[in-house]
Each structure stands twice: as C-alpha cells, then as structure tokens.
Design a protein around this motif. Structure first.
Motif, PDB file in Angstrom:
ATOM      1  N   LEU A 169       0.789  -1.180   0.038  1.00  0.00           N
ATOM      2  CA  LEU A 169       0.040   0.012  -0.007  1.00  0.00           C
ATOM      3  C   LEU A 169       0.759   1.221  -0.172  1.00  0.00           C
ATOM      4  N   VAL A 170       0.632   2.203  -0.619  1.00  0.00           N
ATOM      5  CA  VAL A 170       1.294   3.588  -0.695  1.00  0.00           C
ATOM      6  C   VAL A 170       0.211   4.613  -0.539  1.00  0.00           C
ATOM      7  N   ALA A 171       0.347   5.409   0.684  1.00  0.00           N
ATOM      8  CA  ALA A 171      -0.558   6.601   0.579  1.00  0.00           C
ATOM      9  C   ALA A 171      -0.288   7.640  -0.231  1.00  0.00           C
ATOM     10  N   ILE A 172      -1.197   8.365  -1.014  1.00  0.00           N
ATOM     11  CA  ILE A 172      -0.535   9.650  -1.802  1.00  0.00           C
ATOM     12  C   ILE A 172       0.079  10.594  -0.695  1.00  0.00           C
ATOM     13  N   PRO A 173       1.380  11.304  -0.857  1.00  0.00           N
ATOM     14  CA  PRO A 173       1.721  11.896   0.272  1.00  0.00           C
ATOM     15  C   PRO A 173       1.350  13.573  -0.021  1.00  0.00           C
ATOM     16  N   ARG A 174       1.414  14.149   0.980  1.00  0.00           N
ATOM     17  CA  ARG A 174       1.200  15.535   0.952  1.00  0.00           C
ATOM     18  C   ARG A 174       2.451  16.339   1.049  1.00  0.00           C
ATOM     19  N   TYR A 175       2.657  17.570   0.695  1.00  0.00           N
ATOM     20  CA  TYR A 175       3.705  18.673   0.833  1.00  0.00           C
ATOM     21  C   TYR A 175       3.615  18.925   2.254  1.00  0.00           C
ATOM     22  N   ASP A 215      -8.088   9.789  -0.688  1.00  0.00           N
ATOM     23  CA  ASP A 215      -9.569  10.095  -0.320  1.00  0.00           C
ATOM     24  C   ASP A 215     -10.494  10.109  -1.416  1.00  0.00           C
ATOM     25  N   VAL A 216     -10.244  10.765  -2.544  1.00  0.00           N
ATOM     26  CA  VAL A 216     -11.155  11.488  -3.403  1.00  0.00           C
ATOM     27  C   VAL A 216     -10.352  11.349  -4.817  1.00  0.00           C
ATOM     28  N   SER A 217     -11.066  10.976  -5.886  1.00  0.00           N
ATOM     29  CA  SER A 217     -10.427  11.005  -7.103  1.00  0.00           C
ATOM     30  C   SER A 217     -11.558  11.697  -8.256  1.00  0.00           C
ATOM     31  N   THR A 218     -10.991  12.664  -8.800  1.00  0.00           N
ATOM     32  CA  THR A 218     -11.905  13.384  -9.887  1.00  0.00           C
ATOM     33  C   THR A 218     -11.519  13.096 -11.316  1.00  0.00           C
ATOM     34  N   SER A 219     -10.174  13.446 -11.566  1.00  0.00           N
ATOM     35  CA  SER A 219      -9.597  13.439 -12.835  1.00  0.00           C
ATOM     36  C   SER A 219      -8.601  12.426 -12.961  1.00  0.00           C
ATOM     37  N   SER A 220      -8.074  11.581 -11.883  1.00  0.00           N
ATOM     38  CA  SER A 220      -7.415  10.623 -11.852  1.00  0.00           C
ATOM     39  C   SER A 220      -5.815  10.978 -11.887  1.00  0.00           C
ATOM     40  N   SER A 221      -5.526  12.327 -12.339  1.00  0.00           N
ATOM     41  CA  SER A 221      -4.365  12.891 -12.465  1.00  0.00           C
ATOM     42  C   SER A 221      -3.299  12.593 -11.402  1.00  0.00           C
ATOM     43  N   THR A 222      -3.597  12.728 -10.062  1.00  0.00           N
ATOM     44  CA  THR A 222      -2.656  12.447  -9.078  1.00  0.00           C
ATOM     45  C   THR A 222      -2.222  11.124  -8.968  1.00  0.00           C
ATOM     46  N   ILE A 223      -3.158  10.052  -8.936  1.00  0.00           N
ATOM     47  CA  ILE A 223      -2.911   8.735  -8.961  1.00  0.00           C
ATOM     48  C   ILE A 223      -1.987   8.366 -10.059  1.00  0.00           C
ATOM     49  N   ASP A 224      -2.245   8.730 -11.294  1.00  0.00           N
ATOM     50  CA  ASP A 224      -1.643   8.420 -12.482  1.00  0.00           C
ATOM     51  C   ASP A 224      -0.334   8.919 -12.521  1.00  0.00           C
ATOM     52  N   GLU A 225      -0.146  10.066 -11.974  1.00  0.00           N
ATOM     53  CA  GLU A 225       1.162  10.784 -11.881  1.00  0.00           C
ATOM     54  C   GLU A 225       1.930   9.924 -11.011  1.00  0.00           C
ATOM     55  N   CYS A 226       1.475   9.479  -9.821  1.00  0.00           N
ATOM     56  CA  CYS A 226       2.127   8.709  -8.865  1.00  0.00           C
ATOM     57  C   CYS A 226       2.468   7.312  -9.580  1.00  0.00           C
ATOM     58  N   ALA A 227       1.657   6.800 -10.014  1.00  0.00           N
ATOM     59  CA  ALA A 227       1.849   5.484 -10.840  1.00  0.00           C
ATOM     60  C   ALA A 227       2.860   5.434 -11.816  1.00  0.00           C
ATOM     61  N   LYS A 228       2.983   6.625 -12.561  1.00  0.00           N
ATOM     62  CA  LYS A 228       4.054   6.895 -13.636  1.00  0.00           C
ATOM     63  C   LYS A 228       5.429   6.841 -12.963  1.00  0.00           C
ATOM     64  N   ILE A 229       5.345   7.311 -11.922  1.00  0.00           N
ATOM     65  CA  ILE A 229       6.939   7.490 -11.376  1.00  0.00           C
ATOM     66  C   ILE A 229       7.267   6.260 -10.499  1.00  0.00           C
ATOM     67  N   LEU A 230       6.209   5.439 -10.146  1.00  0.00           N
ATOM     68  CA  LEU A 230       6.654   3.916  -9.655  1.00  0.00           C
ATOM     69  C   LEU A 230       6.895   3.002 -10.791  1.00  0.00           C
ATOM     70  N   VAL A 231       6.231   3.261 -11.821  1.00  0.00           N
ATOM     71  CA  VAL A 231       6.473   2.136 -12.828  1.00  0.00           C
ATOM     72  C   VAL A 231       7.930   2.850 -13.446  1.00  0.00           C
ATOM     73  N   ARG A 232       8.237   3.863 -14.024  1.00  0.00           N
ATOM     74  CA  ARG A 232       9.179   4.439 -14.509  1.00  0.00           C
ATOM     75  C   ARG A 232      10.447   4.416 -13.768  1.00  0.00           C
ATOM     76  N   ASN A 233      10.470   4.842 -12.712  1.00  0.00           N
ATOM     77  CA  ASN A 233      11.525   5.232 -11.809  1.00  0.00           C
ATOM     78  C   ASN A 233      11.981   4.077 -10.984  1.00  0.00           C
ATOM     79  N   GLY A 234      10.926   3.110 -10.427  1.00  0.00           N
ATOM     80  CA  GLY A 234      10.906   2.031  -9.436  1.00  0.00           C
ATOM     81  C   GLY A 234      10.936   0.888 -10.102  1.00  0.00           C
ATOM     82  N   GLY A 235      10.410   0.790 -11.188  1.00  0.00           N
ATOM     83  CA  GLY A 235      10.191  -0.571 -12.017  1.00  0.00           C
ATOM     84  C   GLY A 235       9.205  -1.385 -11.309  1.00  0.00           C
TER      85      GLY A 235
END
Length: 235
Positions: free
Chosen positions: A117-123, A200-220
């Motif tokens: 599990l990975v919680a979407i981080p906040r600044y 907590d909430v998804s509207t455009s999927s942008s946040t989750i997809d950006e995080c997924a991109k980093i995990l796939v591209r950078n973390g494999g």
C-alpha cells in the motif's frame, strides 16, 4: 479501535463503540471499469481524458458529493460527510480505512495479492491539523494505516510531494498539467511489485496516475492501481 464495520453487499454498516452510525453506500453498476466514473451503459466511459495511463485501474468505495451539495439536498450522505471530517480529526479516518479493507476482502479480493500500500503524500505545508490534539497529519496516511490493519498489506513510502499544489477549482486539463512533476521517487523495494495507491477522492485521476507513472518508470513497479474512498463525477 473504536469503530467496526460490516459488509452488506450494497453498503458498509458502521458501528462506533457497538452503536450503529449509519452506512456507506457502495458503488453500483454501471460504472467505468477503469476510472469508476458513473455510466449510462457499457463498461468504459467516454471521458477518455480522465482515464489513467499508468495506473491499471482506480477502484472506489462509493461516490463523493462535495459538502455544500449534500447539505443543500438534505441527503444523509455518510460517506461524503466522513471524507470531509477525516481531514479535521485523525480518528475519523478509521471507519473509512476499515471500510475500504472490507471492500477489498469482499468485492475485490484480487487486491489482497498486492505487495504494498502507498498513501498519496502531501507536501509539508499541506498537512492538516487535528482539531482536538493539534497534531499535524496526512489523511491518506490514516486511511492506509487502517487498510493495513484490515488486510495485512504492508505500507511503504516510495514517494514525496515536491511542492504545495491545490487541485480544487481546477479544470480536468489543468489538473493533469499541474500534476506533472509534482511527486518524486524515493528509493524503495518496488521493482516488479504490485502497488495499491490510496487517496480520499478522485476526480480526474491525475494525481494517482502521476504517482503510478513514477513508480513504474523510476521504481520498476510491475503493476499499479488506485483505491479511493469516493469518486467525484468529473462531468
């Protein structure tokens, strides 16, 4: 643990210290099999711009109505109320996390096989302050804690947010643009692993997809999906 939850097929019943506290209405078909947006018919929606590219699927417990919306309508939308108040008090994230765990076990058991599990981080400046204790917290960390409690899926923190950025009031296109470069990878054991992102909430999927991109591209990472308390209709 003060809360307990019970899966009832179309809803999650809630109990606080053994007293009934209503229920969460769960997502009902038809909804998009990719982003969980509501549908008139079919299995995938016409909002292709909201579909994640790197996240294979975004699961949702139910639909989210903004606070002013359910207050005007007079509806007793317990899920939306709890999502709102979970940003004010740490303990109010407990029933939401436990309910997601019940959804995973009873509706989406395939997710029990996920590695992390990975919680979407906040600044750091975006942390909320508990109204009772004054303790700063990230609501998604609390959700992940209770999902872990209910499922046993381990939590890791392979992401950091690079700057403060509010998505509220932005258009779908603006959300996607603002999400780019908003997160960075922290070396973690995600290579060839399956990751479930929590928000907590998804509207455009942008946040989750950006995080997924980093995990796939950078973390494999082998596979990344998301799970949210509420899906906000992007229309």
């Amino acid at each position: 643990m003060n809360w307990s939850v019970l899966y009832r097929g179309d809803r999650i019943e809630l109990y606080y210290k053994e007293k009934s506290r209503g229920s969460y209405k769960l997502l009902k078909k038809p909804y998009c099999d990719i982003c969980s947006s509501p549908l008139a018919n079919g299995s995938t929606c016409s909002w292709t711009h909201t579909h994640p590219t790197f996240a294979k699927r975004i699961y949702a417990m139910g639909y989210y109505k903004p606070t002013n919306s359910y207050r005007r309508s007079g509806e007793a939308d317990v899920l939306s109320q709890h999502i709102y108040y979970a940003k004010r008090n740490i303990w109010k994230g407990e029933p939401l996390g436990l309910a997601i765990a019940e959804c995973i076990k009873n509706r989406y058991p395939e997710l029990l096989k996920f590695d992390f599990l990975v919680a979407i981080p906040r600044y750091k400046t975006e942390y909320h302050e508990d109204e009772d204790s004054g303790e700063p917290f990230n609501p998604t960390d609390i959700l992940a804690k209770w999902i872990n409690h209910g499922t046993g899926i381990p939590i890791i923190t392979p992401l950091e947010k690079t700057r403060e950025q509010k998505m509220k009031e932005l258009s779908l296109l603006e959300r996607k643009q603002k999400a780019r470069g908003l997160y960075q990878y922290v070396p973690s054991p995600v290579k060839d692993k399956s990751i479930l992102l929590i928000d907590d909430v998804s509207t455009s999927s942008s946040t989750i997809d950006e995080c997924a991109k980093i995990l796939v591209r950078n973390g494999g990472a082998r596979k990344v999906c998301g799970f949210v308390c509420g899906k906000n209709d992007p229309d």
